[in-house]
Design an enzyme around this catalytic site. Structure first.
Site, PDB file in Angstrom:
ATOM      1  N   ASP A  38      75.756 113.941  57.172  1.00 31.51           N
ATOM      2  CA  ASP A  38      76.244 114.263  55.825  1.00 31.51           C
ATOM      3  C   ASP A  38      76.049 115.755  55.583  1.00 31.51           C
ATOM      4  OD1 ASP A  38      77.171 114.054  53.257  1.00 31.51           O
ATOM      5  OD2 ASP A  38      75.597 112.704  52.537  1.00 31.51           O
ATOM      6  N   ASP A  81      81.586 117.879  49.861  1.00 33.25           N
ATOM      7  CA  ASP A  81      80.668 116.844  50.318  1.00 33.25           C
ATOM      8  C   ASP A  81      81.451 115.891  51.224  1.00 33.25           C
ATOM      9  OD1 ASP A  81      78.747 114.924  50.644  1.00 33.25           O
ATOM     10  OD2 ASP A  81      78.599 114.367  48.533  1.00 33.25           O
ATOM     11  N   HIS A  87      80.755 109.488  43.902  1.00 35.08           N
ATOM     12  CA  HIS A  87      80.344 110.122  42.646  1.00 35.08           C
ATOM     13  C   HIS A  87      81.205 111.334  42.329  1.00 35.08           C
ATOM     14  CE1 HIS A  87      78.480 113.077  45.366  1.00 35.08           C
ATOM     15  NE2 HIS A  87      78.097 112.028  46.070  1.00 35.08           N
ATOM     16  N   HIS A 146      75.875 115.385  41.870  1.00 34.21           N
ATOM     17  CA  HIS A 146      76.225 114.088  41.272  1.00 34.21           C
ATOM     18  C   HIS A 146      76.810 114.211  39.879  1.00 34.21           C
ATOM     19  CE1 HIS A 146      73.201 112.243  44.288  1.00 34.21           C
ATOM     20  NE2 HIS A 146      74.430 112.089  44.727  1.00 34.21           N
ATOM     21  N   GLU A 196      82.879 107.902  48.828  1.00 35.51           N
ATOM     22  CA  GLU A 196      81.820 107.739  49.830  1.00 35.51           C
ATOM     23  C   GLU A 196      81.487 106.257  49.957  1.00 35.51           C
ATOM     24  OE1 GLU A 196      77.339 109.642  50.367  1.00 35.51           O
ATOM     25  OE2 GLU A 196      78.316 109.695  48.414  1.00 35.51           O
ATOM     26  N   GLU A 227      82.850 109.715  54.283  1.00 28.85           N
ATOM     27  CA  GLU A 227      83.017 110.327  52.964  1.00 28.85           C
ATOM     28  C   GLU A 227      83.989 111.507  53.003  1.00 28.85           C
ATOM     29  OE1 GLU A 227      80.011 112.309  49.606  1.00 28.85           O
ATOM     30  OE2 GLU A 227      79.366 112.076  51.694  1.00 28.85           O
TER      31      GLU A 227
END
Length: 443
Positions: A213, A224, A293, A301, A329, A424
């Protein structure tokens, strides 16, 4: 060109070679010399000696050397070339574009939405340039990581090769640009929030399932994106299930779409897969207490107004909105499909709503200043404090956690013996189109 000296009796003849084919200007050797032109030759008479110059092609021009073209700058291996040097005009590649569908299909051709899009592109605060720059760094570092990570490597070695690449390519500059969050390297039944602390000697094994990640940020815009590596063919279906579930979530996402409905589509896709391990067939379960998110400015977040895209169908009627950034994700597991906190903490972040409380420990005050200066509200880990030269900080760090100023994030694990996978992407809900900014050729 050749030059001959001939006597009046023609008794002898000498020839000399010269390198330049051009008319040679000859000075008289003695006074009283005379000169006459004969066709393309020039004859000079000096007493009884004739000098005959065969001129040849006097007008021939020198060939001009071709200017060598500058080679286009390319990324190094490992990646260490700043991304702005590869794209000096500041136009970073778009991600994968997906047109809105159903009730949102009109947005693609709407003149009003096109106008809003142009206004955003011209706004130095709202522009997509920062997230695309972060995404391109992510793609290039990720491609290197995917081909380089192999069993036998230490977790610390893997974390360094990724983060060194991110720092170099994004041209790290304090809070202006850098690592978006600690590189997640969760193994097997551990699904998220593990990165090695100093002294960690854990080594990647052939039978491991590794979640990678990676976070990159430019001016607070965080890209992300995560993928899973397995070197054991038994877990191929597990990886396939999670990848398909994430792609389902991306496809179903859109402006005004309800989050609970997206979760239902993700769950349906995930649960359509099974994994056979050592003759035993196991269903792939979405991890019910993990989620995608929103991503806020300097907040992974989404801050106070953050939204979650769960992986199991629910009654959440919250809608996605125009202009939002989402991390779609998904996590799948061969275990119970629910994670708990387990293991040594490595991830931390200062709370966006941190209370202003008096700190009695001088070391806690000093550590908080370091956090504010270097991370702000971005997540970080203990390795980053070590890198900054901080020592003996655990007491101060625990004090900041107890005071509610810093949030700690322990590793999240399913039942031991199970295997978990993660996939993700970051998406932008643009006014006219949906952009999967982190999509690349590698996955």
């Amino acid at each position: 060109m050749s030059l001959g000296l001939v006597s009046t009796q023609f008794a002898s003849c000498l020839f000399y070679q010269v390198s330049r084919v051009e008319l040679i200007s000859l000075r008289p050797f003695v006074s009283g010399s005379r000169q006459a032109g004969i066709g393309s030759h020039e004859v000079k008479c000096v007493s009884d000696i004739f000098i005959w110059c065969v001129v040849g092609e006097a007008s021939k021009k020198k060939k001009k050397k071709k200017k060598s073209k500058k080679k286009k700058l390319t990324q190094s291996d490992p990646p260490r070339v700043g991304i702005t040097k590869l794209f000096p005009d500041g136009n970073f590649p778009e991600g994968e574009l997906q047109e809105y569908k159903d009730d949102n299909a009109w947005r693609t051709t709407s003149e009003e939405k096109r106008y809003i899009e142009r206004e955003i592109l011209n706004d130095p605060v709202e522009t997509y340039t920062s997230i695309r720059r972060a995404a391109e760094v992510h793609r290039q570092v990720r491609q290197y990581a995917r081909k380089t990570i192999k069993p036998g490597m230490k977790m610390m070695e893997i974390a360094d090769l990724i983060e060194d690449g991110v720092r170099a390519c994004v041209e790290e500059n304090g809070l202006e640009s850098g690592v978006g969050f600690p590189t997640g390297l969760s193994l097997n039944h551990c699904a998220a929030h593990y990165t090695p602390n100093a002294g960690d000697t854990k080594v990647l094994q052939d039978g491991d399932v590794l979640k990678v990640d990676i976070g990159v940020q430019v001016k607070g815009r965080i890209c992300d994106s995560a993928f899973t590596l397995s070197f054991d063919h038994r877990y191929e279906k597990l990886l396939e299930a999670v990848k398909a579930a994430t792609n389902t979530g991306i496809r179903e996402a859109g402006i005004d779409v309800r989050l609970g409905e997206i979760a239902g589509a993700i769950q349906e896709t995930m649960e359509s897969y099974e994994v056979e391990i050592d003759g035993k067939v196991l269903p792939v379960k979405p991890i019910e207490n993990l989620s995608g998110h929103t991503i806020g400015l300097y907040s992974i977040h989404g801050g106070k107004v953050g939204k979650s895209v769960m992986l199991v169908k629910n009654e959440d009627q919250t809608k996605m909105e125009e202009g939002e950034y989402f991390a779609i994700e998904t996590f799948g597991s061969t275990g119970r499909g629910r994670v708990v906190e387990e293991g040594e903490v490595s991830h931390y972040a200062k709370r966006g709503d941190a209370p202003k409380v008096p700190l009695r420990l001088t070391t806690a005050k000093s550590l908080l200043r370091t956090i504010d200066k270097n991370f702000g509200t971005l997540p970080w880990c203990r390795r980053y404090l070590d890198r900054l030269g901080e020592t003996r900080y655990l007491l101060a760090l625990n004090n900041l956690v107890q005071q509610g100023i810093v949030q700690d994030y322990p590793p999240l694990c399913d039942v031991r013996g199970s295997m978990t996978a993660q996939f993700e992407h970051t998406i932008l809900l643009r006014p006219t189109v949906k952009e999967v900014v982190s999509r690349g050729d590698d996955y």
